[in-house]
Design an enzyme around this catalytic site. Structure first.
Site, short mmCIF file in Angstrom:
data_model
loop_
_atom_site.label_atom_id
_atom_site.label_comp_id
_atom_site.label_asym_id
_atom_site.label_seq_id
_atom_site.Cartn_x
_atom_site.Cartn_y
_atom_site.Cartn_z
N LYS A 18 0.84 -1.22 0.00
CA LYS A 18 0.00 0.00 0.00
C LYS A 18 0.86 1.25 0.00
O LYS A 18 0.61 2.19 -0.74
CB LYS A 18 -0.83 0.09 1.28
CG LYS A 18 -2.04 -0.74 1.37
CD LYS A 18 -2.73 -0.51 2.72
CE LYS A 18 -2.02 -1.12 3.90
NZ LYS A 18 -1.23 -0.40 4.78
N ARG A 101 -10.17 -0.34 8.33
CA ARG A 101 -9.63 -1.68 8.55
C ARG A 101 -10.60 -2.60 9.26
O ARG A 101 -10.26 -3.74 9.55
CB ARG A 101 -8.33 -1.59 9.36
CG ARG A 101 -7.09 -1.57 8.47
CD ARG A 101 -5.87 -1.31 9.32
NE ARG A 101 -4.70 -1.97 8.80
CZ ARG A 101 -3.57 -1.34 8.47
NH1 ARG A 101 -3.47 -0.03 8.57
NH2 ARG A 101 -2.53 -1.99 8.04
N ARG A 140 11.99 -6.24 4.87
CA ARG A 140 11.70 -4.80 4.78
C ARG A 140 12.51 -3.99 5.78
O ARG A 140 12.60 -4.31 6.95
CB ARG A 140 10.21 -4.59 5.02
CG ARG A 140 9.78 -3.13 4.97
CD ARG A 140 8.33 -3.01 4.68
NE ARG A 140 7.49 -3.27 5.82
CZ ARG A 140 6.20 -2.94 5.87
NH1 ARG A 140 5.63 -2.37 4.81
NH2 ARG A 140 5.48 -3.20 6.93
N ARG A 173 11.05 -2.17 11.08
CA ARG A 173 9.90 -1.74 11.89
C ARG A 173 9.66 -2.76 12.99
O ARG A 173 9.72 -3.96 12.72
CB ARG A 173 8.65 -1.63 11.00
CG ARG A 173 8.39 -0.22 10.53
CD ARG A 173 7.28 -0.14 9.53
NE ARG A 173 6.02 -0.76 9.94
CZ ARG A 173 4.90 -0.68 9.24
NH1 ARG A 173 4.88 0.00 8.10
NH2 ARG A 173 3.79 -1.25 9.64
N ARG A 184 -0.59 -9.41 12.98
CA ARG A 184 -1.19 -8.44 12.05
C ARG A 184 -1.97 -9.18 10.95
O ARG A 184 -3.03 -8.73 10.52
CB ARG A 184 -0.10 -7.55 11.44
CG ARG A 184 0.54 -6.63 12.49
CD ARG A 184 1.83 -6.02 11.99
NE ARG A 184 1.62 -5.03 10.95
CZ ARG A 184 2.56 -4.69 10.07
NH1 ARG A 184 3.74 -5.28 10.07
NH2 ARG A 184 2.31 -3.77 9.17
P1 AMP Z 1 0.61 0.05 8.49
O1 AMP Z 1 1.71 1.08 8.49
O2 AMP Z 1 -0.52 0.41 7.58
O3 AMP Z 1 1.10 -1.35 8.28
O4 AMP Z 1 -0.03 0.09 9.98
C1 AMP Z 1 0.78 -0.22 11.10
C2 AMP Z 1 -0.06 -0.53 12.33
O5 AMP Z 1 -0.80 0.66 12.70
C3 AMP Z 1 -1.13 -1.60 12.16
O6 AMP Z 1 -0.60 -2.91 12.36
C4 AMP Z 1 -2.12 -1.24 13.29
O7 AMP Z 1 -1.63 -1.63 14.56
C5 AMP Z 1 -2.08 0.30 13.22
N1 AMP Z 1 -3.11 0.80 12.29
C6 AMP Z 1 -2.90 1.36 11.06
N2 AMP Z 1 -4.07 1.70 10.47
C7 AMP Z 1 -5.04 1.35 11.37
C8 AMP Z 1 -6.45 1.41 11.36
N3 AMP Z 1 -7.14 1.90 10.32
N4 AMP Z 1 -7.12 0.96 12.45
C9 AMP Z 1 -6.48 0.46 13.53
N5 AMP Z 1 -5.14 0.36 13.59
C10 AMP Z 1 -4.42 0.78 12.53
#
Ligand code: AMP
Length: 237
Positions: A18, A101, A140, A173, A184
């Site tokens: 994404k 999400r 990554r 990360r 996740r």
């Molecule tokens: P990402 O950078 O998109 O992989 O998001 C990293 C982490 O942030 C996710 O594993 C969740 O813990 C949190 N997170 C990101 N977007 C959301 C969302 N829309 N709702 C809840 N938690 C989120």
């Protein structure tokens, strides 16, 4: 009434691409991008009580609670729109990277969009199998200040371990560690996947095979997104 702001949510499993794809599309079409994960990581790093709570949730690979996420979304969107208002160039649309999400977030989004005179134009889903996700997360690395993401196999930095642009040391990360990726992926399957049916039923879902070379995925996204940005033809009186 002015044209509604077009909203493009992007959904994928963790490490589904994404971030890379939305950065490219945001630049190409001048569509500001709201990166929910990055905003939550930034609150987590702030040291505030809310930040400490979010940090714990991210470390476990769980989803942050919906009220917090909706507040973060509103703040992020308002800040972006204010920035663009100052430049006198209102954007045609916004990209939502990693939102919604789950079903509660999808429902919470509707009134926010009504307030903004905005509508979802399409929901992009990058489909990537779980075994590919695990491999991608393990490879990554990212630059903490710029957020630039590398992959040791498909997009390595020029100097191992160093960001090409900022020269800083790359990090993994915390939530890319195997046990957190597993959690996740499980949140994705139980909470996120079910909302795809909702958008499919509304005719908004664009499924893209995310398990292809990065440029091929970008081309597939462009083919779907570009027509949606064309101005609506007004009937001749
Ligand atoms: P990402 O950078 O998109 O992989 O998001 C990293 C982490 O942030 C996710 O594993 C969740 O813990 C949190 N997170 C990101 N977007 C959301 C969302 N829309 N709702 C809840 N938690 C989120």
């Amino acid at each position: 009434m002015s044209n509604p702001l077009l909203i493009f949510p992007f959904i994928s499993p963790p490490s589904g691409g994404k971030g890379t794809q939305t950065q490219r599309l945001s630049e190409r079409y001048q569509l500001p991008r709201v990166d929910m994960g990055a905003m939550l990581r930034s609150v987590a790093a702030s040291g505030s009580p809310l930040g400490e709570r979010i940090k714990g949730i991210l470390a476990e690979g769980k989803l942050v609670d919906t009220p917090t996420v909706l507040d973060t979304l509103k703040e992020g969107v308002n800040a972006l729109l204010a920035e663009h208002q100052q430049s006198g160039q209102p954007p045609r649309g916004l990209i939502l990277d990693g939102f919604p999400r789950n079903a509660a977030q999808a429902e919470g989004l509707d009134p926010i969009l009504a307030d903004l005179n905005a509508r979802i134009a399409a929901v992009f889903y990058l489909d990537v199998p779980a075994e590919v996700i695990i491999e991608r997360a393990a490879n990554r690395l990212m630059s903490e200040t710029s957020g630039i993401v590398y992959n040791l196999k498909t997009k390595p930095p020029k100097t191992p371990g160093i960001c090409d642009v900022t020269g800083e040391k790359l990090i993994q990360r915390a939530d890319d560690k195997p046990e957190v990726v597993a959690s996740r992926l499980s949140s994705f399957t139980t909470e996120t996947e079910p909302i795809l049916a909702r958008y499919e039923a509304q005719g908004l879902l664009k499924r893209i095979n995310g398990n292809q070379p990065i440029d091929t995925v970008t081309d597939a996204l462009i083919a779907q997104l570009e027509p949606l940005l064309q101005p609506v033809q007004q009937p001749v009186a």
